[in-house]
Design a protein around this motif. Sequence first.
Motif, short mmCIF file in Angstrom:
data_model
loop_
_atom_site.label_atom_id
_atom_site.label_comp_id
_atom_site.label_asym_id
_atom_site.label_seq_id
_atom_site.Cartn_x
_atom_site.Cartn_y
_atom_site.Cartn_z
N VAL A 167 6.40 -7.15 46.67
CA VAL A 167 6.29 -6.27 45.49
C VAL A 167 5.39 -6.92 44.46
CG1 VAL A 167 8.56 -5.19 45.80
CG2 VAL A 167 8.36 -7.29 44.45
N ARG A 168 4.93 -6.08 43.51
CA ARG A 168 4.07 -6.61 42.45
C ARG A 168 4.51 -6.16 41.07
NH1 ARG A 168 -1.96 -8.15 44.09
NH2 ARG A 168 -1.35 -9.65 45.66
N ASN A 169 5.72 -5.57 40.97
CA ASN A 169 6.27 -5.27 39.65
C ASN A 169 7.78 -5.39 39.71
OD1 ASN A 169 7.58 -2.47 39.96
ND2 ASN A 169 5.53 -2.11 40.78
N GLU A 212 -7.41 -9.16 50.22
CA GLU A 212 -6.64 -10.38 49.98
C GLU A 212 -6.85 -11.37 51.12
OE1 GLU A 212 -2.79 -8.71 47.49
OE2 GLU A 212 -2.81 -8.64 49.67
N ASP A 234 4.79 -11.77 46.00
CA ASP A 234 3.76 -10.74 45.85
C ASP A 234 3.36 -10.13 47.18
OD1 ASP A 234 2.27 -12.72 47.02
OD2 ASP A 234 0.87 -12.98 45.35
N ARG A 235 3.86 -10.71 48.32
CA ARG A 235 3.64 -10.06 49.61
C ARG A 235 4.50 -8.79 49.72
NH1 ARG A 235 -0.67 -10.83 50.57
NH2 ARG A 235 -0.62 -11.43 48.38
N SER A 248 -1.63 -2.01 50.05
CA SER A 248 -1.44 -2.60 48.73
C SER A 248 0.04 -2.65 48.39
CB SER A 248 -2.19 -1.77 47.68
OG SER A 248 -1.80 -2.15 46.38
N ALA A 249 0.43 -3.55 47.45
CA ALA A 249 1.82 -3.67 47.02
C ALA A 249 2.06 -2.93 45.71
CB ALA A 249 2.19 -5.14 46.87
N LYS A 250 1.19 -1.95 45.40
CA LYS A 250 1.35 -1.23 44.12
C LYS A 250 2.63 -0.40 44.08
CE LYS A 250 -1.33 2.82 45.58
NZ LYS A 250 -2.48 3.70 45.27
#
Length: 490
Positions: free
Chosen positions: A84-86, A15, A81-82, A51-53
């Motif tokens: 969390v991503r869900n 990123e 998105d920094r 990763s933010a997975k």
Amino acid sequence: MVMRVALYIRVSTEEQAKEGHSIGAQQDRLLDYVRSQGWEVAEVYIDDGYSAKDLHRPAMQRLLKDCEQKKFDVLLIYRLDRMVRNVIDLYSVMEHLDKHSVMFKSATEVYDTTSAMGRFFITLVAAIAQWERENLGERVKMGMEKNFRKGGWNGGEPPYGYRLEDGKLVIHEPEAAIVKRIFELYKTKGQREISRIFNQEGLRTRNDALWAGYTVRYILENPVYMGKMRWMYRQGGGKKTNQEIMIDGDHESIISEEDFNAVAILTKKRLIYREKTNVCFPFTGILKCARCGSPLQGGEKKQKLQNYRFYRCSGRFAQGICDIPLIAEDTVEKLMLEQIDFIIDGSWQKEIDIINDNQVATESPDHIQLERELNEIQKRKKKWQLAFANDVINLDDLRIRMQEENEREEIVRAQLISEPFAEKPLSKLTKQDVMAFAKNIKESWYHLELEHKKVIMQTVFERIIIDTYGEAVGGPGRRVPCKIISFETN
């Protein structure tokens, strides 16, 4: 009061190269925002190259822990998105922050719990997260039902007699031989007698536990052994739904359908013709066997003149690990009244705690009830663990039940903390009061109803350890000499 703010910064190597969201760039933007608000930076949390997975990141975990310790008042991020991503992870973080009264703010977006509109937006996101979780649950349930309709196994520990191979139930011959033997023995013997035989032979369950009557019953009632599968048999709390669905499984049966149904008919007949007895036994729950430590349970046999009431060791009759004989109820009563004599004549005076004249904090009725519920929760936990150890429930069932008990325990403990003690003086209890109470028990004992005797015993005694010695004498319902090894009072 100056607001203490925590900064969270995350970037993965990929990123940073593509989007230019370097750690330095994010930090500069966040510090500018902090200065514009007049806040004070309490801590900076940086996950470099993660990763933010999911939330399993070192700085994120440290942040969540520091949140519990109230080290900051606001969490500030550069962009959502920094962090969390869900939406499920977002809901989890928001719930954690809200629980510990920490606000949330994004420097470049409308995610903000410091304002009414921001809180509304977060609530909307949380609702979406809940919908996603429930929708996922429905999809999982549909998948399990589809697999069930095909006769497949839906996970968890396979039943005794089977093993799992490539997701399918396959007969495990050593255990299957014992299952067949259980169905054969049941034609002439009861569940407890079968478990006693197995224990005496040194046989153990899959988890190396002793056999018990309910372990045998579970096998006798499980249609999986005749090649069937059942769905919706129990609810989440363990209650039967009475709406179960039965279909043919894709596994090989151990018992024929005819033999399985014959056992079911035999069980119903035995329930119908089983002798009824007075279920109240004053010493049940208090008497313990000195030889194996098992509880003694009350029983009754019909005789011409008067029924013979007795106590028998569950370690002997249910598990076959003890040899203590039956103990007549009148023998136990005589021994108990002898112990009461020690109170009456003052022999126990050194052991009786006398309450002084000072006022003491006493528990309110609500507080006492909560304490009792905590004890019941602990007892239920042990029962679920024992049921799992004896293959009565599988691992998934155990997890569900333990989670329910833990959640209830947290609620009760929270109520205990908030429930104040009632400050009031207790009436002074003298040695003479205790001795008079004991004398009253002895004088009225043989005039009391069984239910009243049971209440008194449970009030006075916590536990009575008993053993026998010598030979039994007399005719039917012979009495064997006994002695109280030790006891604990309430």
